[in-house]
Design a protein around this motif. Structure first.
Motif, mmCIF file in Angstrom:
data_model
loop_
_atom_site.group_PDB
_atom_site.id
_atom_site.type_symbol
_atom_site.label_atom_id
_atom_site.label_comp_id
_atom_site.label_asym_id
_atom_site.label_seq_id
_atom_site.Cartn_x
_atom_site.Cartn_y
_atom_site.Cartn_z
ATOM 1 N N TRP A 153 -7.580 12.327 2.445
ATOM 2 C CA TRP A 153 -8.116 11.240 2.947
ATOM 3 C C TRP A 153 -9.524 10.901 3.046
ATOM 4 C CZ3 TRP A 153 -4.783 7.295 3.908
ATOM 5 C CH2 TRP A 153 -3.403 7.350 3.876
ATOM 6 N N ASN A 167 0.706 -1.308 -0.094
ATOM 7 C CA ASN A 167 -0.131 -0.073 0.091
ATOM 8 C C ASN A 167 0.830 1.226 0.124
ATOM 9 O OD1 ASN A 167 -2.529 -1.321 0.063
ATOM 10 N ND2 ASN A 167 -2.302 -1.773 2.394
ATOM 11 N N TYR A 207 2.424 2.821 -2.433
ATOM 12 C CA TYR A 207 2.340 3.699 -3.485
ATOM 13 C C TYR A 207 0.814 4.429 -3.335
ATOM 14 C CZ TYR A 207 1.046 5.314 -8.406
ATOM 15 O OH TYR A 207 0.561 6.207 -9.160
ATOM 16 N N LYS A 208 -0.050 3.577 -2.775
ATOM 17 C CA LYS A 208 -1.423 4.247 -2.617
ATOM 18 C C LYS A 208 -1.207 5.239 -1.506
ATOM 19 C CE LYS A 208 -6.367 3.004 -1.774
ATOM 20 N NZ LYS A 208 -7.173 2.173 -1.376
ATOM 21 N N ARG A 209 -0.657 5.187 -0.371
ATOM 22 C CA ARG A 209 -0.675 5.652 0.883
ATOM 23 C C ARG A 209 -0.047 7.074 0.539
ATOM 24 N NH1 ARG A 209 1.226 2.014 3.346
ATOM 25 N NH2 ARG A 209 3.348 2.499 3.661
ATOM 26 N N ARG A 264 -5.761 12.042 -5.322
ATOM 27 C CA ARG A 264 -6.927 11.227 -5.242
ATOM 28 C C ARG A 264 -7.950 11.648 -5.773
ATOM 29 N NH1 ARG A 264 -9.792 9.439 -0.198
ATOM 30 N NH2 ARG A 264 -11.437 8.253 -0.773
ATOM 31 N N TYR A 285 -0.476 8.255 -4.492
ATOM 32 C CA TYR A 285 -1.838 8.238 -5.004
ATOM 33 C C TYR A 285 -2.826 9.258 -4.166
ATOM 34 C CZ TYR A 285 -6.738 6.647 -5.954
ATOM 35 O OH TYR A 285 -8.058 6.804 -6.148
ATOM 36 N N MET A 286 -2.633 9.026 -2.976
ATOM 37 C CA MET A 286 -3.618 9.950 -1.858
ATOM 38 C C MET A 286 -3.349 11.412 -2.052
ATOM 39 S SD MET A 286 -6.083 9.053 -0.020
ATOM 40 C CE MET A 286 -5.477 7.136 0.193
#
Length: 552
Positions: free
Chosen positions: A150, A112, A114-116, A123, A119-120
């Motif tokens: 978030w 996670n 990359y997403k955290r 987003r 990407y976030m």
């Protein structure tokens, strides 16, 4: 096969034995857009339709800065993870409960990352809520974030009349209710919304039968079968066609539904380079010569998986070459026309019509109703014995709920519109308008200096942005100008090939396209996105030969 020097790219010559027919004497004749040469020196040569595709490479400095951007973002990601672990920064991500600290982690921390951390931050450019029909304009519900994406909160404001450049509404049939949809309303009143059963039980309606017969007639095949979900049409039916001891040869850029279906089947999967006949032929030759690993037994079946239009690249399958290879090596061909049916060909019948090929040459024709037809669901079509087999063995048919009756009626009216069975030429006019809009939009972008991918006839138009920071800035600035766009990055694309993907519609007017192009031109100057050196490339590294010969 490639012309790396620039200009128009024609992807090679296809040689195949064929009898001279249709009154063609020596020289060339053209039929359905395919140039056929008369017999010479005892052999007949068929040259595929002139395919013009571009995959221009970015300048070196752009790639360097792109990788630097990801590198810097990764370093700051590790720094922020360190701060979260020590309580310096609040952690908003999902974490394990204290009483489960000795369990195997449910949320994989590194996966996670990359997403955290990347990407976030951007987003807000995805999952925007829409509150209208996805026509040429739509309305967007405004939202803001107070904690760096978030969470979001709605402001209560509606952004009206945003130009829609992201929906797959190719023929403009996904629209607000009007009198042409009267039959859909009548079916809703008669049948209701849901079926509450599968096709094998109590869910087979006369509307489904009418739709299947109409789709078969439209595609010029023996039979067709419809399903309630497009994704499941691939993922749940490929396992019914192949299994252990079979070989699947899949294009490297195939959609996730095809990839999932191939994995669920249990068959051996091998990948060939995108639209590369040499790469595919090498795999086919090796499969025939060496057979299965260890046992060396012949493969039970060889199935080739391709798409009509590849939704991230905007490229069109090189169907004449694929068909010649599948005939030569006695393989089966499965073609996903999710993005091409309704959008390609003089009458919207897809890639086979685009190349002037008999649909019977493709063993399994798959398509969805979610794009050109303004509905939902999918179909499989081909020989009657194939469809009869799938009615019994398809997981989607046996376990999936049948298509909603109003949805079936919407598809019926859309297909009738394309076939002219409504007594008008509106369907053909929409197909022609889509082709006209596509050519205009692509040509203007190329003249402005943007790098675009794909075929000149594809209504999917990727514009390369490369750097992650520019992806976010581009989407945000375009929404400020009341233009809705889709931006795509890793892992849906290669790491250094983030892009904006425009989907052209027949419902777009010239004024709309000019407004969008003006905004793109302004963003190109502001964000320095005009990377093109006007050098066309068909990715020459994929092609080892200038021509190749296929014999029966």
């Amino acid at each position: 096969m490639a012309n790396p020097g620039g200009g128009t790219v024609c992807n090679g010559n296809l040689h195949k034995n064929q009898k001279q027919s249709n009154g063609c004497q020596s020289g060339n004749c053209t039929k359905n857009g395919i140039v056929k040469e008369a017999q010479q020196n005892g052999k007949t040569h068929i040259y595929e339709k002139h395919i013009v595709e571009s995959f221009e490479e970015a300048p070196l400095h752009v790639m360097v800065f792109t990788y630097m951007g990801y590198g810097i973002g990764t370093l700051f990601g590790y720094l922020r993870d360190f701060m979260r672990n020590w309580g310096i920064e609040k952690c908003n991500a999902a974490v394990e409960r204290e009483e489960q600290k000795d369990f195997v982690p449910l949320y994989q921390d590194f996966e996670n990352f990359y997403k955290r951390n990347l990407y976030m931050r951007i987003r807000d450019n995805w999952n925007r809520p829409i509150c209208s029909a996805p026509g040429p304009w739509f309305d967007v519900v405004e939202r803001v974030s107070d904690d760096y994406n978030w969470t979001f909160r709605f402001t209560g404001r509606i952004i009206k009349d945003v130009i829609n450049m992201g929906s797959y509404n190719y023929l403009g049939l996904a629209a607000r209710y009007d009198e042409s949809m009267r039959t859909v309303k009548d079916v809703l009143e008669s049948y209701g919304l849901g079926v509450a059963s599968t096709m094998r039980e109590m869910g087979a309606l006369d509307k489904h039968k009418e739709l299947e017969d109409l789709v078969a007639k439209f595609l010029n095949v023996e039979a067709a079968m419809v399903f309630g979900m497009g994704f499941a049409t691939n993922s749940m039916n490929i396992p019914a066609l192949v299994g252990k001891g079979c070989l699947i040869l899949s294009d490297e850029l195939n959609h996730t539904s095809l990839v999932l279906g191939a994995r669920l089947s249990g068959a051996t999967i091998r990948i060939f380079k995108h639209n590369n006949a040499q790469s595919l032929e090498k795999l086919l030759r090796d499969a025939v010569i060496y057979g299965q690993p260890r046992t060396r037994r012949a493969w039970k079946k060889i199935l080739i998986l391709v798409e009509g239009i590849y939704s991230m690249e905007g490229s069109i399958v090189h169907l004449p070459q694929i068909i010649a290879l599948k005939k030569k090596y006695k393989a089966y061909l499965y073609m996903d026309e999710a993005h091409s049916i309704g959008a390609l060909g003089p009458t919207g019948r897809g890639v086979t019509e685009f190349f002037g090929i008999d649909p019977g040459e493709v063993d399994v024709l798959m398509g969805t109703f979610t794009k050109s037809f303004g509905a939902s669901g999918g179909y499989l079509a081909g020989r009657k014995d194939l469809v009869d087999y799938l009615r019994v063995h398809s997981h989607s048919a046996v376990y999936g709920t049948s298509m909603s009756p109003p949805i079936a009626e919407q598809i019926i009216r859309s297909v009738k519109l394309l076939m002219g069975l409504d007594g008008t030429t509106q369907g053909l006019q929409r197909v022609w308008q889509l082709a006209k809009n596509t050519r205009y939009f692509r040509q203007r972008l190329q003249k402005m200096g943007f790098i675009t991918y794909g075929n000149e006839s594809s209504p999917v138009v990727p514009v390369l942005l490369y750097m992650p920071s520019k992806v976010a800035a581009f989407a945000r600035h375009m929404l400020e100008k009341k233009i809705g766009v889709v931006v795509v990055g890793f892992p849906a694309t290669p790491l250094a090939e983030a892009r904006a993907r425009f989907c052209i519609s027949a419902a777009h007017t010239r004024e709309m396209l000019d407004t969008v192009l003006e905004a793109i031109d302004e963003m190109g100057d502001l964000l320095h996105l005009k990377y093109s050196r006007h050098v066309k490339s068909a990715r020459p590294e994929l092609y080892d030969e200038t021509s190749f010969e296929l014999e029966d």
